[in-house]
Motif scaffolding. Sequence first.
Motif, mmCIF file in Angstrom:
data_model
loop_
_atom_site.group_PDB
_atom_site.id
_atom_site.type_symbol
_atom_site.label_atom_id
_atom_site.label_comp_id
_atom_site.label_asym_id
_atom_site.label_seq_id
_atom_site.Cartn_x
_atom_site.Cartn_y
_atom_site.Cartn_z
ATOM 1 N N ASP A 192 0.836 -1.203 0.000
ATOM 2 C CA ASP A 192 0.000 0.000 0.000
ATOM 3 C C ASP A 192 0.866 1.246 0.000
ATOM 4 O OD1 ASP A 192 -2.566 -1.375 0.245
ATOM 5 O OD2 ASP A 192 -1.883 -1.908 2.258
ATOM 6 N N VAL A 193 2.058 1.141 0.590
ATOM 7 C CA VAL A 193 2.956 2.290 0.679
ATOM 8 C C VAL A 193 4.403 1.816 0.694
ATOM 9 C CG1 VAL A 193 2.880 2.297 3.216
ATOM 10 C CG2 VAL A 193 3.479 4.405 1.997
ATOM 11 N N ALA A 194 5.274 2.643 0.124
ATOM 12 C CA ALA A 194 6.713 2.375 0.168
ATOM 13 C C ALA A 194 7.411 3.560 0.829
ATOM 14 C CB ALA A 194 7.265 2.163 -1.242
ATOM 15 N N PHE A 195 8.202 3.266 1.846
ATOM 16 C CA PHE A 195 9.029 4.295 2.486
ATOM 17 C C PHE A 195 10.394 4.260 1.794
ATOM 18 C CE2 PHE A 195 5.876 3.141 5.639
ATOM 19 C CZ PHE A 195 5.525 4.360 6.202
ATOM 20 N N LEU A 196 10.751 5.335 1.118
ATOM 21 C CA LEU A 196 11.930 5.330 0.255
ATOM 22 C C LEU A 196 12.953 6.379 0.674
ATOM 23 C CD1 LEU A 196 10.122 5.184 -3.224
ATOM 24 C CD2 LEU A 196 10.879 3.256 -1.820
ATOM 25 N N ASP A 197 14.186 5.933 0.912
ATOM 26 C CA ASP A 197 15.292 6.876 1.023
ATOM 27 C C ASP A 197 15.643 7.293 -0.403
ATOM 28 O OD1 ASP A 197 17.412 8.385 1.835
ATOM 29 O OD2 ASP A 197 18.713 6.695 2.332
ATOM 30 N N ILE A 198 15.954 8.551 -0.637
ATOM 31 C CA ILE A 198 16.205 9.011 -2.003
ATOM 32 C C ILE A 198 17.570 8.550 -2.499
ATOM 33 C CG2 ILE A 198 16.576 11.039 -3.467
ATOM 34 C CD1 ILE A 198 14.422 12.474 -1.957
ATOM 35 N N ASN A 199 18.616 8.829 -1.723
ATOM 36 C CA ASN A 199 19.979 8.522 -2.172
ATOM 37 C C ASN A 199 20.437 7.176 -1.632
ATOM 38 O OD1 ASN A 199 20.477 11.067 -3.582
ATOM 39 N ND2 ASN A 199 20.414 11.996 -1.548
ATOM 40 N N LEU A 200 20.585 6.210 -2.569
ATOM 41 C CA LEU A 200 20.985 4.858 -2.200
ATOM 42 C C LEU A 200 22.415 4.596 -2.660
ATOM 43 C CD1 LEU A 200 17.674 3.092 -3.292
ATOM 44 C CD2 LEU A 200 18.316 3.827 -0.982
ATOM 45 N N GLU A 201 22.956 3.462 -2.262
ATOM 46 C CA GLU A 201 24.361 3.156 -2.574
ATOM 47 C C GLU A 201 24.616 2.978 -4.068
ATOM 48 O OE1 GLU A 201 23.976 -1.671 -1.776
ATOM 49 O OE2 GLU A 201 24.837 -0.364 -0.234
ATOM 50 N N ASP A 202 23.567 2.677 -4.847
ATOM 51 C CA ASP A 202 23.741 2.499 -6.293
ATOM 52 C C ASP A 202 22.954 3.548 -7.098
ATOM 53 O OD1 ASP A 202 21.268 1.527 -5.583
ATOM 54 O OD2 ASP A 202 21.378 -0.284 -6.829
ATOM 55 N N GLY A 203 22.806 4.743 -6.532
ATOM 56 C CA GLY A 203 22.115 5.822 -7.239
ATOM 57 C C GLY A 203 20.841 6.221 -6.518
ATOM 58 N N ILE A 216 6.153 7.498 0.534
ATOM 59 C CA ILE A 216 6.612 8.480 1.506
ATOM 60 C C ILE A 216 8.134 8.484 1.439
ATOM 61 C CG2 ILE A 216 6.750 9.124 3.942
ATOM 62 C CD1 ILE A 216 4.048 7.779 4.366
ATOM 63 N N PHE A 217 8.707 9.597 1.022
ATOM 64 C CA PHE A 217 10.156 9.709 0.959
ATOM 65 C C PHE A 217 10.709 10.046 2.341
ATOM 66 C CE2 PHE A 217 9.308 10.469 -3.587
ATOM 67 C CZ PHE A 217 10.215 9.569 -4.132
ATOM 68 N N ILE A 218 11.774 9.362 2.714
ATOM 69 C CA ILE A 218 12.494 9.641 3.958
ATOM 70 C C ILE A 218 13.806 10.292 3.519
ATOM 71 C CG2 ILE A 218 13.426 8.693 6.090
ATOM 72 C CD1 ILE A 218 10.443 8.235 5.801
ATOM 73 N N THR A 219 13.962 11.575 3.800
ATOM 74 C CA THR A 219 15.053 12.299 3.152
ATOM 75 C C THR A 219 15.674 13.362 4.049
ATOM 76 O OG1 THR A 219 15.578 13.691 1.220
ATOM 77 C CG2 THR A 219 13.399 13.943 2.181
ATOM 78 N N ALA A 220 16.909 13.711 3.733
ATOM 79 C CA ALA A 220 17.551 14.845 4.376
ATOM 80 C C ALA A 220 16.965 16.124 3.779
ATOM 81 C CB ALA A 220 19.060 14.796 4.148
ATOM 82 N N PHE A 221 17.171 17.236 4.439
ATOM 83 C CA PHE A 221 16.585 18.496 3.973
ATOM 84 C C PHE A 221 17.135 18.892 2.606
ATOM 85 C CE2 PHE A 221 16.480 23.112 3.541
ATOM 86 C CZ PHE A 221 15.135 23.357 3.765
ATOM 87 N N ASP A 222 16.240 19.195 1.689
ATOM 88 C CA ASP A 222 16.571 19.678 0.358
ATOM 89 C C ASP A 222 15.411 20.582 -0.060
ATOM 90 O OD1 ASP A 222 16.680 20.069 -2.414
ATOM 91 O OD2 ASP A 222 17.566 18.116 -2.804
ATOM 92 N N GLU A 223 15.630 21.899 -0.022
ATOM 93 C CA GLU A 223 14.509 22.824 -0.224
ATOM 94 C C GLU A 223 13.842 22.644 -1.579
ATOM 95 O OE1 GLU A 223 15.429 27.020 -0.685
ATOM 96 O OE2 GLU A 223 17.564 26.538 -0.768
ATOM 97 N N TYR A 224 14.607 22.290 -2.613
ATOM 98 C CA TYR A 224 14.024 22.106 -3.935
ATOM 99 C C TYR A 224 13.173 20.835 -3.987
ATOM 100 C CZ TYR A 224 17.379 25.715 -5.113
ATOM 101 O OH TYR A 224 18.090 26.886 -5.142
#
Length: 257
Positions: free
Chosen positions: A52-63, A81-89
């Motif tokens: 139903d949902v995927a929690f995704l880190d944006i930057n992974l070890e292979d891109g 739902i992206f789990i990410t560091a701050f990136d204003e853009y």
Amino acid sequence: MIKAVIVEDEVFGMENLKNMLREHCPEIEVVGEAKNNKEALSLFSKSKNLPDVAFLDINLEDGNVFQTLKQLNGDADFDIIFITAFDEYAIEAFKYSAIGYVLKPIDPDELKKAVKKIQAGDSNKIKERMEVFEQRYHPNNHPNAFEKMSISALDGIYFINIKDIIRCEAEDNYTHIFLRSGEKITASKTIKSYEELLSGVNFYRVHKSHLINLNYMRKFVKGDGGYLIMDDSKKIEVSRRRRAAFMLKINELQDGI
């Protein structure tokens, strides 16, 4: 239960998210894990029942994880739902595309808020939402694309051209969005949210309840407080508190012609 998968390349990040979901979001059942794009693609491709949902880190070890989403094409009909560091853009692009995100380090309240918006079993239109995200996050790669945004409404997700919005009107924590076509969309966000999103593209908050597209003003009527007549013939009050700043904005537009 809401079925979820997690794509995260840091062991601590993976365990931390699982623990937080277990403690704060008991309705989430983690049914799969991946630490890179290769594993993620395999996980989604082999799954008979997509999550139903995927929690995704944006930057992974292979891109970045967008590689996986692009390869899934139209098969990724689950929420994200992206789990990410701050990136204003990226954050601005998430808001335009109505895609959920939680900033690292994860705040439990923000995680619960993101999970609450998941509608398991519904058509999530993630392909279209990712297209809006890409257009906003990488505008130079989409020179011919219309400037679109996603709107999470009470009856589904809409994708509209920003230039077609005449005005927005607040009602409690909802916002009615009126389009050039005559259509009205009721969005499950406050008018302040849309003021923040649209202030840089010729929209202006003239009243606590009204945000207008300056391109659709027909007439400003002076007098008791003053009011606008829009191209859809709607009369919009200009609040006394905002009138002086609004008149300065009008003068700026006239000077620019």
